[in-house]
Design an enzyme around this catalytic site. Structure first.
Site, PDB file in Angstrom:
ATOM      1  N   LYS A 264      -4.299   6.379  -0.542  1.00  0.00           N
ATOM      2  CA  LYS A 264      -3.404   6.999   0.439  1.00  0.00           C
ATOM      3  C   LYS A 264      -3.011   8.364  -0.096  1.00  0.00           C
ATOM      4  O   LYS A 264      -2.442   8.477  -1.173  1.00  0.00           O
ATOM      5  CB  LYS A 264      -2.147   6.150   0.646  1.00  0.00           C
ATOM      6  CG  LYS A 264      -1.021   6.875   1.411  1.00  0.00           C
ATOM      7  CD  LYS A 264       0.227   6.020   1.579  1.00  0.00           C
ATOM      8  CE  LYS A 264       1.371   6.826   2.222  1.00  0.00           C
ATOM      9  NZ  LYS A 264       2.631   6.052   2.343  1.00  0.00           N
ATOM     10  N   ASP A 269       5.573  13.246   3.127  1.00  0.00           N
ATOM     11  CA  ASP A 269       5.956  12.269   4.145  1.00  0.00           C
ATOM     12  C   ASP A 269       7.405  12.491   4.574  1.00  0.00           C
ATOM     13  O   ASP A 269       8.335  12.045   3.919  1.00  0.00           O
ATOM     14  CB  ASP A 269       5.772  10.845   3.581  1.00  0.00           C
ATOM     15  CG  ASP A 269       6.135   9.768   4.602  1.00  0.00           C
ATOM     16  OD1 ASP A 269       6.267  10.106   5.807  1.00  0.00           O
ATOM     17  OD2 ASP A 269       6.272   8.591   4.199  1.00  0.00           O
ATOM     18  N   LYS A 276      12.888  10.660   8.039  1.00  0.00           N
ATOM     19  CA  LYS A 276      13.604  10.062   6.911  1.00  0.00           C
ATOM     20  C   LYS A 276      14.940  10.772   6.723  1.00  0.00           C
ATOM     21  O   LYS A 276      15.081  11.931   7.107  1.00  0.00           O
ATOM     22  CB  LYS A 276      12.777  10.251   5.625  1.00  0.00           C
ATOM     23  CG  LYS A 276      11.580   9.336   5.481  1.00  0.00           C
ATOM     24  CD  LYS A 276      10.887   9.578   4.148  1.00  0.00           C
ATOM     25  CE  LYS A 276       9.642   8.710   4.014  1.00  0.00           C
ATOM     26  NZ  LYS A 276       9.925   7.264   3.979  1.00  0.00           N
ATOM     27  N   ASP A 287       3.811  11.018  -2.317  1.00  0.00           N
ATOM     28  CA  ASP A 287       3.236  10.007  -1.419  1.00  0.00           C
ATOM     29  C   ASP A 287       1.699  10.094  -1.369  1.00  0.00           C
ATOM     30  O   ASP A 287       1.057   9.399  -0.592  1.00  0.00           O
ATOM     31  CB  ASP A 287       3.836  10.183  -0.017  1.00  0.00           C
ATOM     32  CG  ASP A 287       3.906   8.872   0.750  1.00  0.00           C
ATOM     33  OD1 ASP A 287       3.798   7.808   0.119  1.00  0.00           O
ATOM     34  OD2 ASP A 287       4.061   8.922   1.985  1.00  0.00           O
ATOM     35  N   ASP A 346       7.084   6.530  10.491  1.00  0.00           N
ATOM     36  CA  ASP A 346       7.226   6.557   9.036  1.00  0.00           C
ATOM     37  C   ASP A 346       6.380   5.474   8.355  1.00  0.00           C
ATOM     38  O   ASP A 346       6.225   5.484   7.147  1.00  0.00           O
ATOM     39  CB  ASP A 346       8.706   6.401   8.665  1.00  0.00           C
ATOM     40  CG  ASP A 346       8.994   6.816   7.236  1.00  0.00           C
ATOM     41  OD1 ASP A 346       8.120   7.454   6.613  1.00  0.00           O
ATOM     42  OD2 ASP A 346      10.108   6.506   6.747  1.00  0.00           O
ATOM     43  N   GLU A 348       3.264   5.272   8.069  1.00  0.00           N
ATOM     44  CA  GLU A 348       2.028   6.034   8.291  1.00  0.00           C
ATOM     45  C   GLU A 348       0.934   5.721   7.281  1.00  0.00           C
ATOM     46  O   GLU A 348      -0.242   5.932   7.548  1.00  0.00           O
ATOM     47  CB  GLU A 348       2.340   7.543   8.286  1.00  0.00           C
ATOM     48  CG  GLU A 348       2.358   8.225   6.910  1.00  0.00           C
ATOM     49  CD  GLU A 348       3.427   7.704   5.964  1.00  0.00           C
ATOM     50  OE1 GLU A 348       4.394   7.087   6.439  1.00  0.00           O
ATOM     51  OE2 GLU A 348       3.295   7.897   4.740  1.00  0.00           O
ATOM     52  N   ARG A 350      -0.317   2.940   6.154  1.00  0.00           N
ATOM     53  CA  ARG A 350      -1.272   1.915   6.609  1.00  0.00           C
ATOM     54  C   ARG A 350      -2.204   2.478   7.674  1.00  0.00           C
ATOM     55  O   ARG A 350      -3.349   2.027   7.806  1.00  0.00           O
ATOM     56  CB  ARG A 350      -0.486   0.687   7.110  1.00  0.00           C
ATOM     57  CG  ARG A 350       0.407   0.968   8.283  1.00  0.00           C
ATOM     58  CD  ARG A 350       1.503  -0.078   8.439  1.00  0.00           C
ATOM     59  NE  ARG A 350       2.575   0.096   7.459  1.00  0.00           N
ATOM     60  CZ  ARG A 350       3.631  -0.694   7.344  1.00  0.00           C
ATOM     61  NH1 ARG A 350       3.776  -1.729   8.135  1.00  0.00           N
ATOM     62  NH2 ARG A 350       4.557  -0.456   6.434  1.00  0.00           N
TER      63      ARG A 350
HETATM   64  N1  BES Z   1       5.847   6.641   1.629  1.00  0.00           N
HETATM   65  C1  BES Z   1       6.728   5.652   2.112  1.00  0.00           C
HETATM   66  C2  BES Z   1       7.016   4.550   1.069  1.00  0.00           C
HETATM   67  C3  BES Z   1       7.734   4.983  -0.178  1.00  0.00           C
HETATM   68  C4  BES Z   1       9.101   4.842  -0.302  1.00  0.00           C
HETATM   69  C5  BES Z   1       7.030   5.485  -1.260  1.00  0.00           C
HETATM   70  C6  BES Z   1       9.752   5.212  -1.458  1.00  0.00           C
HETATM   71  C7  BES Z   1       7.673   5.853  -2.416  1.00  0.00           C
HETATM   72  C8  BES Z   1       9.037   5.717  -2.526  1.00  0.00           C
HETATM   73  C9  BES Z   1       6.120   4.992   3.345  1.00  0.00           C
HETATM   74  O1  BES Z   1       5.332   5.819   4.132  1.00  0.00           O
HETATM   75  C10 BES Z   1       7.259   4.565   4.219  1.00  0.00           C
HETATM   76  O2  BES Z   1       7.949   5.415   4.706  1.00  0.00           O
HETATM   77  N2  BES Z   1       7.430   3.262   4.373  1.00  0.00           N
HETATM   78  C11 BES Z   1       8.471   2.725   5.166  1.00  0.00           C
HETATM   79  C12 BES Z   1       7.879   1.654   6.055  1.00  0.00           C
HETATM   80  C13 BES Z   1       8.805   1.166   7.123  1.00  0.00           C
HETATM   81  C14 BES Z   1       9.069   2.260   8.128  1.00  0.00           C
HETATM   82  C15 BES Z   1       8.178  -0.039   7.792  1.00  0.00           C
HETATM   83  C16 BES Z   1       9.511   2.139   4.224  1.00  0.00           C
HETATM   84  O3  BES Z   1       9.152   1.582   3.191  1.00  0.00           O
HETATM   85  O4  BES Z   1      10.702   2.270   4.517  1.00  0.00           O
HETATM   86 ZN    ZN Z   2       4.413   7.365   3.173  1.00  0.00          ZN
HETATM   87 MN    MN Z   3       6.415   6.931   5.566  1.00  0.00          MN
END
Ligand code: BES
Ligand code: ZN
Ligand code: MN
Length: 498
Positions: A264, A269, A276, A287, A346, A348, A350
């Site tokens: 990824k 992000d 966010k 990310d 967010d 994204e 996957r």
């Molecule tokens: N890049 C983030 C996950 C992340 C969080 C990486 C903290 C490193 C540190 C990912 O794209 C994301 O935003 N995930 C969301 C998913 C949710 C919206 C289902 C999350 O984990 O809140």
């Molecule tokens: Zn992300």
């Molecule tokens: Mn995200």
């Protein structure tokens, strides 16, 4: 830093560091230096209650009777627990102490526990170098006003061994791995205005010099292939989305079935329209840690001329909010033909992996695929910041990954998967939705990805907790860790080289 392997002798200038096992009386070089210093070293150890336990470090400045600036004694723990990883820690701890201390050179001598296997000497020496080089990593590119006393001074490292030739040989391949880790750390540390998808791809292209084949697909190519899952993520960005394809053909038969790694690479992000919160958002430059690890791994494999055919694929994209950005409620069609209802822009990562994995298995028909992604905040809640989550449809691949992680101190913990989680991502309007409910967030993310994997062994590593370190630990300084490069390199070296 210049690294040499030398005979195990006490030097007559600079600093000396000695790795000492627990419970030993003053023996070997420790006894020698104690005698030279007329007992000063032994007294200092006693006064600081040094036992040789892991993590203990005693620093003695300008001991009388010798010309050395410093003697560092580093505890290595119980003799029975000694392994090359312990030697690596001695290298790392020595550099942590001395890097910006004013010291220019250090000699490191390891007191191997009595009765150690004879071949451990050279390997331990090479691992000292590994720990030292990795811990000395800095990223000072954008500093222009650094004070003199904050700049690194340590320039020369000599490592004592009874087997200099073997140690040099072991170091040649370990150094290639260390360079791969440093390359990954640089990619992760670069700010997101500098490192966007095209710049990432450009830096990966440079690896052609090491003998990798590198191709980059742009948005037009990807649209032709029907990759609207990853393309949807990039709709709000001014930067062009890229798919990076790297091939290392090191096996005797260049056409033998390859193994594959997929990363990824979200270079920033913001969350997109599902924006966010502001505080801490700057962290989302990392990310792309999964893509960096895959690229660092390819660097390592090529650097040490690994006898394997390996594919590295990275989905590179920036997730931004904009008038053209995708919305919650949108439905997109992935390259696989499966449709996805976007409920949260967010989630994204996957969406990136869905098309990258599908493309990888269709084009290369690999033996297995391992993907790496900073995928979910939930994995940080589950496992903390030192262990990454492992999800897999294959027990053998999972066991090999777990073992490799242990040996490289890049640990994994296997998480559950299955039907009961899979139904949580069914959608009323499309084949699936891109988020599950409030619970098991890392698992539903893995279930989503699995829908883009046909019947081949696959593993997914959620490295959201381990790609970046808030504190220095072992061979990692604070900041980008390069997590995954060493783990995957060992997976390859121990199981897939001919
Ligand atoms: N890049 C983030 C996950 C992340 C969080 C990486 C903290 C490193 C540190 C990912 O794209 C994301 O935003 N995930 C969301 C998913 C949710 C919206 C289902 C999350 O984990 O809140
Ligand atoms: Zn992300
Ligand atoms: Mn995200």
């Amino acid at each position: 830093m210049q690294i040499n392997f030398v005979k195990s002798e006490i030097p007559d200038e600079g600093a000396l560091a000695i790795g000492a096992p627990e419970g030993d009386d003053l023996t070997g070089v420790l006894d020698q230096i104690d005698k030279q210093s007329k007992g000063a070293v032994g007294r200092a150890l006693k006064a600081s209650r040094f036992t040789g336990a892991k993590g203990q470090v005693v620093e003695i400045l300008a001991p009388s009777g010798v010309d050395l600036d410093r003697v560092l004694v580093v505890g290595m723990g119980k003799p029975a627990d000694f392994n090359p990883g312990v030697a690596e820690t001695v290298g790392a701890q020595t550099v942590a102490r001395l890097l910006a201390s004013g010291e220019k050179s250090v000699t490191i001598l390891i007191q191997l526990p009595k009765g150690s296997a004879p071949d451990i000497d050279a390997e331990a020496a090479a691992r000292v170098a590994m720990g030292a080089l990795l811990r000395s990593y800095r990223f000072d590119l954008y500093r222009t006003t650094q004070k003199k006393n904050d700049k690194p001074t340590l320039a020369k490292l000599s490592i004592g061994t009874g087997e200099t030739a073997d140690a040099k040989k072991a170091w040649r391949s370990l150094e290639a791995v260390a360079r791969g880790v440093q390359f990954a750390r640089d990619l992760v540390t670069e700010p997101p205005n500098v490192l966007y998808p095209e710049e990432f791809a450009k830096r990966a292209r440079k690896l052609e010099d090491l003998g990798l084949e590198v191709e980059v697909l742009g948005e037009k190519d990807m649209a032709k292939l029907g990759m609207h899952s990853i393309l949807g993520v990039g709709l709000g960005s001014e930067r062009e989305t890229q798919l990076l394809v790297m091939q290392w053909k090191g096996a005797r038969d260049r056409n033998a079935q390859p193994i594959a790694f997929v990363g990824k690479g979200v270079t920033f992000d913001t969350g997109g329209i599902s924006l966010k919160p502001g505080p801490g958002m700057e962290a989302m430059k990392y990310d792309m840690g999964g893509a960096a690890a895959v690229t660092g791994l390819m660097h390592a494999l090529a650097g040490r001329k690994a006898k394997v055919n390996a594919i590295g694929i990275c989905g590179l994209v920036e997730n931004m909010p904009d008038g053209k950005a995708q919305r919650p409620g949108d439905v997109v069609k992935s390259m696989s033909g499966q449709t996805i209802e976007i409920l949260n822009t967010d989630a994204e990562g996957r969406l990136v992996l869905a098309d990258a994995l599908w493309y990888c298995q269709n084009r290369f028909k690999p033996k297995f695929m391992v993907d790496l992604a900073t995928l979910t905040g939930a994995i940080r809640v589950s496992l903390g910041l030192e262990i990454a989550g492992l999800f897999s449809n294959d027990d053998d691949l999972a066991a090999r990954l777990l073992a490799a992680g242990k040996a490289e101190n890049e640990e994994l913990w296997r998480m559950p998967m299955g039907e009961r989680f899979d139904k949580l991502i069914d959608s009323p309007i499309a084949d699936m939705k891109n988020i599950g409910g409030a619970f098991g967030g890392s698992i539903t993310a893995a279930q989503f990805i699995q829908r883009f994997v046909n019947k081949l062994p696959w593993a997914h590593l959620d490295i959201a907790g381990t790609a970046w370190a808030e504190e220095a630990r072992g061979s990692n300084p604070k900041g980008a860790t390069g997590y995954g490069v060493r783990l995957l390199n060992r997976l390859v070296a121990e199981n897939y080289e001919s």
